[in-house]
Enzyme design. Structure first.
Site, mmCIF file in Angstrom:
data_model
loop_
_atom_site.group_PDB
_atom_site.id
_atom_site.type_symbol
_atom_site.label_atom_id
_atom_site.label_comp_id
_atom_site.label_asym_id
_atom_site.label_seq_id
_atom_site.Cartn_x
_atom_site.Cartn_y
_atom_site.Cartn_z
ATOM 1 N N LYS A 11 44.908 33.418 30.318
ATOM 2 C CA LYS A 11 44.417 32.147 31.408
ATOM 3 C C LYS A 11 46.119 31.046 30.788
ATOM 4 O O LYS A 11 46.704 31.673 30.359
ATOM 5 C CB LYS A 11 43.577 31.026 31.644
ATOM 6 C CG LYS A 11 42.160 31.617 31.763
ATOM 7 C CD LYS A 11 40.789 30.562 31.945
ATOM 8 C CE LYS A 11 39.563 31.906 32.535
ATOM 9 N NZ LYS A 11 38.687 30.705 32.484
ATOM 10 N N HIS A 96 40.380 36.341 40.744
ATOM 11 C CA HIS A 96 39.787 35.373 39.533
ATOM 12 C C HIS A 96 39.258 34.467 40.781
ATOM 13 O O HIS A 96 39.709 33.501 41.495
ATOM 14 C CB HIS A 96 40.736 35.285 38.811
ATOM 15 C CG HIS A 96 39.736 34.341 37.826
ATOM 16 N ND1 HIS A 96 39.214 32.688 37.689
ATOM 17 C CD2 HIS A 96 39.257 34.785 36.119
ATOM 18 C CE1 HIS A 96 38.593 32.998 36.819
ATOM 19 N NE2 HIS A 96 38.480 34.044 35.318
ATOM 20 N N GLU A 98 38.988 31.472 39.729
ATOM 21 C CA GLU A 98 40.474 30.214 39.092
ATOM 22 C C GLU A 98 41.235 30.330 40.551
ATOM 23 O O GLU A 98 41.985 29.474 41.549
ATOM 24 C CB GLU A 98 40.649 30.024 38.619
ATOM 25 C CG GLU A 98 39.487 29.624 37.209
ATOM 26 C CD GLU A 98 39.491 29.568 35.692
ATOM 27 O OE1 GLU A 98 40.632 29.671 35.396
ATOM 28 O OE2 GLU A 98 38.807 29.411 34.976
ATOM 29 N N GLU A 168 31.085 37.357 37.922
ATOM 30 C CA GLU A 168 31.717 36.475 37.034
ATOM 31 C C GLU A 168 30.691 35.209 37.993
ATOM 32 O O GLU A 168 31.734 34.928 39.242
ATOM 33 C CB GLU A 168 33.000 36.248 37.215
ATOM 34 C CG GLU A 168 33.830 37.176 36.102
ATOM 35 C CD GLU A 168 35.018 36.514 35.575
ATOM 36 O OE1 GLU A 168 35.766 36.253 34.334
ATOM 37 O OE2 GLU A 168 35.689 35.687 36.077
HETATM 38 P P1 PGA Z 1 35.064 32.056 29.875
HETATM 39 O O1 PGA Z 1 35.780 32.851 31.046
HETATM 40 O O2 PGA Z 1 34.522 33.511 29.074
HETATM 41 O O3 PGA Z 1 35.656 31.034 29.320
HETATM 42 O O4 PGA Z 1 33.474 31.449 31.216
HETATM 43 C C1 PGA Z 1 35.513 33.306 31.884
HETATM 44 C C2 PGA Z 1 36.440 33.672 32.810
HETATM 45 O O5 PGA Z 1 37.224 33.108 33.521
HETATM 46 O O6 PGA Z 1 37.091 35.326 32.767
#
Ligand code: PGA
Length: 251
Positions: A11, A96, A98, A168
């Site tokens: 990230k 993703h 996000e 996810e």
């Molecule tokens: P995390 O993130 O392991 O911090 O929960 C996973 C991701 O966003 O791919």
């Protein structure tokens, strides 16, 4: 047998010096791995060229966290898949949560990005997942398969064979709340069954990895599930020792 895959999604974290340290530690750790797992890391764009040089001749593969939906043109600030291919990348994360939530990427845009990645001979890691509200309303399967169908409609079922799917659940990302191995396995199986209805061999070979608060303490149980082929790891991938321990859980 599907080879397990563990990918670190770094990230928007780290300076150049931290990236160098982390890469050095991950490479060193990867040399002593007892498992035959495939490993990847996805730093931010600006360090990809540098990371590629450091990773050369290691077993750690490189990925990007995003890509442009177009191949070229007047798109200020964008990076094309072909440019990533020239930096010796292997994977590109697309869709993703996000990006979907914070940057308003639509299913159509994600499908365009997926197609761009494949056209440049890179492997898309397609993220799908539901919000807590959707799970509580029992909409998980509908949401996840809907996101997947957008891709299948754009590129065809055969192209899905050359990709990785990352389930996810959004409520588990960065929250410390992991889906239980049973919850995750249920959705992974639903995804694989959905693919199987369209093409048996694609369903059998495509890797479906889990993401959402994967840690050294929960990785093994998750990775032991029949349809979980590894993990996409955020926070825990920023610590080399923890990340390598997660990789070691994938045998
Ligand atoms: P995390 O993130 O392991 O911090 O929960 C996973 C991701 O966003 O791919």
């Amino acid at each position: 047998m599907r080879q397990k895959l563990v990918v670190g999604n770094w990230k928007l974290h780290g300076s150049k010096a931290q990236l160098e340290d982390l890469l050095a530690d991950v490479i060193a750790g990867s040399e002593n791995l007892t498992s035959a797992v495939e490993i990847g890391v996805c730093p931010t764009y600006v360090y990809l060229g540098h990371a590629a040089q450091i990773l050369v001749s290691s077993r750690v593969k490189l990925g990007a966290q995003n890509v442009a939906r177009a191949g070229e043109g007047a798109y200020t600030g964008e990076v094309a898949a072909q440019m990533l291919a020239e930096c010796e990348l292997v994977y590109v994360i697309v869709g993703h949560s996000e990006r979907r939530q914070l940057f308003h990427e639509s299913d159509t845009e994600v499908a365009e990005k997926f197609a761009q990645v494949q056209a440049s001979d890179l492997t898309p890691i397609l993220c799908v997942g539901e919000t807590l509200e959707e799970r509580e309303q029992e909409l998980t399967d509908q949401v996840v398969l809907g996101q997947l169908d957008e891709i299948i409609n754009k590129v065809g079922i055969e192209a899905v064979a050359n990709s990785v799917i990352a389930y996810e659940p959004i409520w588990a990302i960065g929250t410390g709340k992991t889906a239980s191995p049973e919850q995750a396995q249920d959705v992974h199986k639903t995804i694989r069954d959905h693919l199987r209805k369209q093409k048996e061999d694609v369903a059998a070979t495509v890797r479906i990895i889990y993401g959402g608060s994967v840690k050294a303490t929960n990785a093994r149980e998750l990775f032991q599930q029949a349809d979980i082929d590894g993990g996409l790891v955020g926070g825990a991938s920023l610590e080399a020792e923890e990340f390598i321990s997660i990789c070691n859980s994938a045998d």
